[in-house]
Design a protein around this motif. Sequence first.
Motif, PDB file in Angstrom:
ATOM      1  N   ASN A 295       0.804  -1.232   0.000  1.00  9.34           N
ATOM      2  CA  ASN A 295       0.000   0.000   0.000  1.00  9.34           C
ATOM      3  C   ASN A 295       0.831   1.273   0.000  1.00  9.34           C
ATOM      4  O   ASN A 295       0.284   2.366  -0.066  1.00  9.34           O
ATOM      5  CB  ASN A 295      -0.917   0.017   1.224  1.00  9.34           C
ATOM      6  N   SER A 296       2.132   1.136   0.124  1.00 11.73           N
ATOM      7  CA  SER A 296       2.965   2.340   0.189  1.00 11.73           C
ATOM      8  C   SER A 296       4.396   1.983  -0.169  1.00 11.73           C
ATOM      9  O   SER A 296       4.785   0.791  -0.145  1.00 11.73           O
ATOM     10  CB  SER A 296       2.940   2.927   1.605  1.00 11.73           C
ATOM     11  N   GLY A 297       5.169   3.011  -0.471  1.00 11.07           N
ATOM     12  CA  GLY A 297       6.595   2.825  -0.710  1.00 11.07           C
ATOM     13  C   GLY A 297       7.294   2.305   0.537  1.00 11.07           C
ATOM     14  O   GLY A 297       8.202   1.477   0.470  1.00 11.07           O
ATOM     15  N   THR A 298       6.855   2.804   1.693  1.00 18.15           N
ATOM     16  CA  THR A 298       7.452   2.360   2.960  1.00 18.15           C
ATOM     17  C   THR A 298       7.358   0.844   3.104  1.00 18.15           C
ATOM     18  O   THR A 298       8.338   0.159   3.412  1.00 18.15           O
ATOM     19  CB  THR A 298       6.722   3.041   4.145  1.00 18.15           C
ATOM     20  N   GLU A 299       6.160   0.313   2.860  1.00 12.56           N
ATOM     21  CA  GLU A 299       5.979  -1.143   2.983  1.00 12.56           C
ATOM     22  C   GLU A 299       6.773  -1.897   1.926  1.00 12.56           C
ATOM     23  O   GLU A 299       7.231  -3.013   2.172  1.00 12.56           O
ATOM     24  CB  GLU A 299       4.508  -1.501   2.822  1.00 12.56           C
TER      25      GLU A 299
ATOM     26  N   GLY B  74      19.433   9.857   2.284  1.00 10.38           N
ATOM     27  CA  GLY B  74      18.432   9.078   1.538  1.00 10.38           C
ATOM     28  C   GLY B  74      17.192   8.890   2.396  1.00 10.38           C
ATOM     29  O   GLY B  74      17.300   8.656   3.594  1.00 10.38           O
ATOM     30  N   TYR B  75      16.032   9.017   1.773  1.00  8.08           N
ATOM     31  CA  TYR B  75      14.785   8.736   2.477  1.00  8.08           C
ATOM     32  C   TYR B  75      14.152   7.523   1.832  1.00  8.08           C
ATOM     33  O   TYR B  75      13.852   7.539   0.633  1.00  8.08           O
ATOM     34  CB  TYR B  75      13.827   9.941   2.422  1.00  8.08           C
ATOM     35  N   ASN B  76      13.974   6.471   2.620  1.00  9.16           N
ATOM     36  CA  ASN B  76      13.436   5.224   2.069  1.00  9.16           C
ATOM     37  C   ASN B  76      12.161   4.811   2.802  1.00  9.16           C
ATOM     38  O   ASN B  76      11.851   3.622   2.876  1.00  9.16           O
ATOM     39  CB  ASN B  76      14.474   4.091   2.179  1.00  9.16           C
TER      40      ASN B  76
ATOM     41  N   VAL C 144      19.634   2.175  -2.143  1.00 10.49           N
ATOM     42  CA  VAL C 144      20.029   3.485  -2.675  1.00 10.49           C
ATOM     43  C   VAL C 144      18.962   4.016  -3.631  1.00 10.49           C
ATOM     44  O   VAL C 144      18.378   3.251  -4.406  1.00 10.49           O
ATOM     45  CB  VAL C 144      21.410   3.378  -3.393  1.00 10.49           C
ATOM     46  N   GLU C 145      18.704   5.318  -3.521  1.00  8.02           N
ATOM     47  CA  GLU C 145      17.868   5.993  -4.524  1.00  8.02           C
ATOM     48  C   GLU C 145      18.805   6.469  -5.641  1.00  8.02           C
ATOM     49  O   GLU C 145      19.724   7.250  -5.353  1.00  8.02           O
ATOM     50  CB  GLU C 145      17.226   7.249  -3.943  1.00  8.02           C
ATOM     51  N   PRO C 146      18.581   6.058  -6.871  1.00  6.26           N
ATOM     52  CA  PRO C 146      19.449   6.552  -7.951  1.00  6.26           C
ATOM     53  C   PRO C 146      19.436   8.077  -8.078  1.00  6.26           C
ATOM     54  O   PRO C 146      20.410   8.682  -8.507  1.00  6.26           O
ATOM     55  CB  PRO C 146      18.879   5.875  -9.194  1.00  6.26           C
TER      56      PRO C 146
ATOM     57  N   PHE D 189      17.463  -0.928  -5.371  1.00  5.91           N
ATOM     58  CA  PHE D 189      17.206   0.441  -5.834  1.00  5.91           C
ATOM     59  C   PHE D 189      15.846   0.877  -5.308  1.00  5.91           C
ATOM     60  O   PHE D 189      14.835   0.208  -5.547  1.00  5.91           O
ATOM     61  CB  PHE D 189      17.189   0.503  -7.368  1.00  5.91           C
ATOM     62  N   ASP D 190      15.821   2.006  -4.618  1.00  2.00           N
ATOM     63  CA  ASP D 190      14.572   2.626  -4.220  1.00  2.00           C
ATOM     64  C   ASP D 190      14.223   3.623  -5.315  1.00  2.00           C
ATOM     65  O   ASP D 190      14.770   4.729  -5.365  1.00  2.00           O
ATOM     66  CB  ASP D 190      14.740   3.315  -2.861  1.00  2.00           C
ATOM     67  N   GLU D 191      13.305   3.188  -6.194  1.00  3.99           N
ATOM     68  CA  GLU D 191      12.926   4.036  -7.333  1.00  3.99           C
ATOM     69  C   GLU D 191      11.537   4.645  -7.125  1.00  3.99           C
ATOM     70  O   GLU D 191      10.822   4.898  -8.094  1.00  3.99           O
ATOM     71  CB  GLU D 191      12.972   3.213  -8.626  1.00  3.99           C
ATOM     72  N   VAL D 192      11.176   4.853  -5.878  1.00  2.00           N
ATOM     73  CA  VAL D 192       9.867   5.442  -5.580  1.00  2.00           C
ATOM     74  C   VAL D 192       9.740   6.815  -6.271  1.00  2.00           C
ATOM     75  O   VAL D 192       8.689   7.164  -6.791  1.00  2.00           O
ATOM     76  CB  VAL D 192       9.664   5.542  -4.047  1.00  2.00           C
ATOM     77  N   VAL D 193      10.839   7.557  -6.320  1.00  2.00           N
ATOM     78  CA  VAL D 193      10.817   8.867  -6.987  1.00  2.00           C
ATOM     79  C   VAL D 193      11.427   8.792  -8.392  1.00  2.00           C
ATOM     80  O   VAL D 193      10.929   9.392  -9.336  1.00  2.00           O
ATOM     81  CB  VAL D 193      11.567   9.914  -6.129  1.00  2.00           C
ATOM     82  N   SER D 194      12.490   8.008  -8.559  1.00  6.19           N
ATOM     83  CA  SER D 194      13.290   8.105  -9.789  1.00  6.19           C
ATOM     84  C   SER D 194      12.743   7.295 -10.959  1.00  6.19           C
ATOM     85  O   SER D 194      13.224   7.435 -12.080  1.00  6.19           O
ATOM     86  CB  SER D 194      14.731   7.653  -9.507  1.00  6.19           C
TER      87      SER D 194
ATOM     88  N   GLY E 234       6.805   3.214  -5.890  1.00  6.03           N
ATOM     89  CA  GLY E 234       5.660   3.775  -5.152  1.00  6.03           C
ATOM     90  C   GLY E 234       5.182   5.011  -5.873  1.00  6.03           C
ATOM     91  O   GLY E 234       5.408   5.162  -7.073  1.00  6.03           O
ATOM     92  N   LYS E 235       4.560   5.893  -5.157  1.00  8.48           N
ATOM     93  CA  LYS E 235       4.079   7.177  -5.687  1.00  8.48           C
ATOM     94  C   LYS E 235       3.378   7.017  -7.044  1.00  8.48           C
ATOM     95  O   LYS E 235       2.259   6.544  -7.097  1.00  8.48           O
ATOM     96  CB  LYS E 235       5.218   8.175  -5.748  1.00  8.48           C
ATOM     97  N   LEU E 236       4.029   7.378  -8.158  1.00 10.61           N
ATOM     98  CA  LEU E 236       3.314   7.448  -9.438  1.00 10.61           C
ATOM     99  C   LEU E 236       2.771   6.096  -9.882  1.00 10.61           C
ATOM    100  O   LEU E 236       1.845   6.021 -10.706  1.00 10.61           O
ATOM    101  CB  LEU E 236       4.202   8.065 -10.533  1.00 10.61           C
TER     102      LEU E 236
HETATM  103  C1  LIG Z   1      12.559   7.464  -2.261  1.00  7.99           C
HETATM  104  C2  LIG Z   1      11.394   7.145  -1.379  1.00  7.99           C
HETATM  105  N1  LIG Z   1      11.280   5.914  -0.891  1.00  7.99           N
HETATM  106  C3  LIG Z   1      10.236   5.548  -0.124  1.00  7.99           C
HETATM  107  C4  LIG Z   1       9.253   6.459   0.191  1.00  7.99           C
HETATM  108  C5  LIG Z   1       8.102   6.051   1.044  1.00  7.99           C
HETATM  109  O1  LIG Z   1       6.932   5.980   0.275  1.00  7.99           O
HETATM  110  P1  LIG Z   1       5.503   6.183   0.965  1.00  7.99           P
HETATM  111  O2  LIG Z   1       5.374   7.617   1.312  1.00  7.99           O
HETATM  112  O3  LIG Z   1       4.530   5.724  -0.099  1.00  7.99           O
HETATM  113  O4  LIG Z   1       5.471   5.280   2.148  1.00  7.99           O
HETATM  114  C6  LIG Z   1       9.334   7.761  -0.288  1.00  7.99           C
HETATM  115  C7  LIG Z   1       8.314   8.771   0.047  1.00  7.99           C
HETATM  116  O5  LIG Z   1       8.481   9.947  -0.089  1.00  7.99           O
HETATM  117  C8  LIG Z   1      10.444   8.122  -1.092  1.00  7.99           C
HETATM  118  O6  LIG Z   1      10.587   9.368  -1.562  1.00  7.99           O
END
Ligand SMILES: Cc1ncc(COP(=O)(O)O)c(C=O)c1O
Length: 450
Positions: free
Chosen positions: A129-133, A157-159, A226-228, A259-264, A286-288
């Motif tokens: 349900n989320s990037g966090t999960e 980095g924010y993951n 890592v977020e690219p 790779f955390d590609e939630v944003v990239s 996540g996100k988009l």
């Molecule tokens: C790179 C990155 N990873 C993970 C997350 C966490 O995603 P979510 O807010 O859907 O839990 C975010 C949220 O901003 C993020 O920017």
Amino acid sequence: MNTRQATSLSEEEQLYRNLTPTSHEYFVEGREYLPGADSRSPLFHPPYPVVLEEGEGCWLLDVDGNELLDFTGNHTSLVLGYKHPRVLEAVRRQLEKGTAFPGVTAPQVRLARSLCERMPSLERVRFTNSGTEAVMNAVRAARAFTGRHKIAKIEGGYNGSWDDVMVSTHPSGEQSGDVLRPVAAPASLGLNPASVGDVVVLPFNEAEAAARLIEQHGEHLAAVIVEPVLGSAGMIPAERGYLETLREVTKRLGVLLVFDEVVSFRVAYGGAEEHYGVTPDLTCLGKLIGGGFPLGVFGGRADIMAMFDPSHGRPRIPHPGSYNANPISLVAGAATLEVLTGEEIRRLNLRGESLRRQIRTAFEDAGIPAQVTGLGSLFAIHLTSRPVRSYRGTIGADAPLRHRIFLGLFNEGVLIDPRGVGSISAAVGEAEIDRFVVALKAVLRTLTGS
Ligand SMILES: Cc1ncc(COP(=O)(O)O)c(C=O)c1O
């Protein structure tokens, strides 16, 4: 929206207050029930955030009737803009069928196939349900697969918002230690001390130093995440060679690269992994990916993801979740990906380059030191004269000035993230970019008095 009369932060703030009286009322009432009157702390900014009511394309309407040109896209989530007709239609059709089911749905298989076809690293995926999960599950998979417990993450980095990665997300200068051997600093009170103790913090864009730290902790490291493109630290792209080095050293030591590609993800058809030509073992999205609805994805190598498979008996990693793979998010995400073709991404990226170039020129012309970072349709403004190659480069940037510019842009009818980051949605055209630049120049003029 406004002629530029504000010549100080307090005047800018007064202008903001004059434009947003109803938002203020919500803030006062909301605080009676919600700490800070909201549920998303990074979006707070003084004097109070605006209350938003409606969005269409790249325009937002707040409760006071202010029309705002949106350069946030709900913080990169709405890559097509608000209320995209294809997304709305897909959601409407799904709403008529049902919103949640106690079993598999066709949209799940459809979106999984489309993601696996797009991204080389994705052999199998699962939905959250989320990037966090998504990150939580990827890290758990890495620990289970390697039998090791530590993880390495990037300074700045924010993951996501769970204990194991809420470490050194935005440490202060005093907290952060040697630039090439950053200290693991808890990003919140209340974290499990064991979580923080199991995190190795790596410097971004310092390939050799990062490799040395990975080698030093290698036998205990399950994963390097890592977020690219470092997102919330201010859209800072990995330099050529950095991700390649992480790939080489992790492979050699049997550490999984995540790779955390939630944003990239948006920077190329197959995500940043395609842009950089580096394939991780696991990827988080996540996100988009949810087309404006909550959705996270984790996936990667079939041998690792097999640990989630319950079809041969008890799965080695259980993955429950009442709303996992909820069909509304899945169809919205699938509709978004259909529109987000390679051609559309190239167009978005060109607009992004044009915007970054024009922002840079505006600051140069105004004589205000600033660094403009980003990649593709992502951008950030750092008010510092030092080059920004990592989170460290952002420490000491002029935060009061950033706040004043943020409020000034709002007062001119343009919304960016209060942290000075933004993104372009497909609804943004040349005219909207011009409008952004005109607004920014007007704000900068009041700063320089010209
Ligand atoms: C790179 C990155 N990873 C993970 C997350 C966490 O995603 P979510 O807010 O859907 O839990 C975010 C949220 O901003 C993020 O920017």
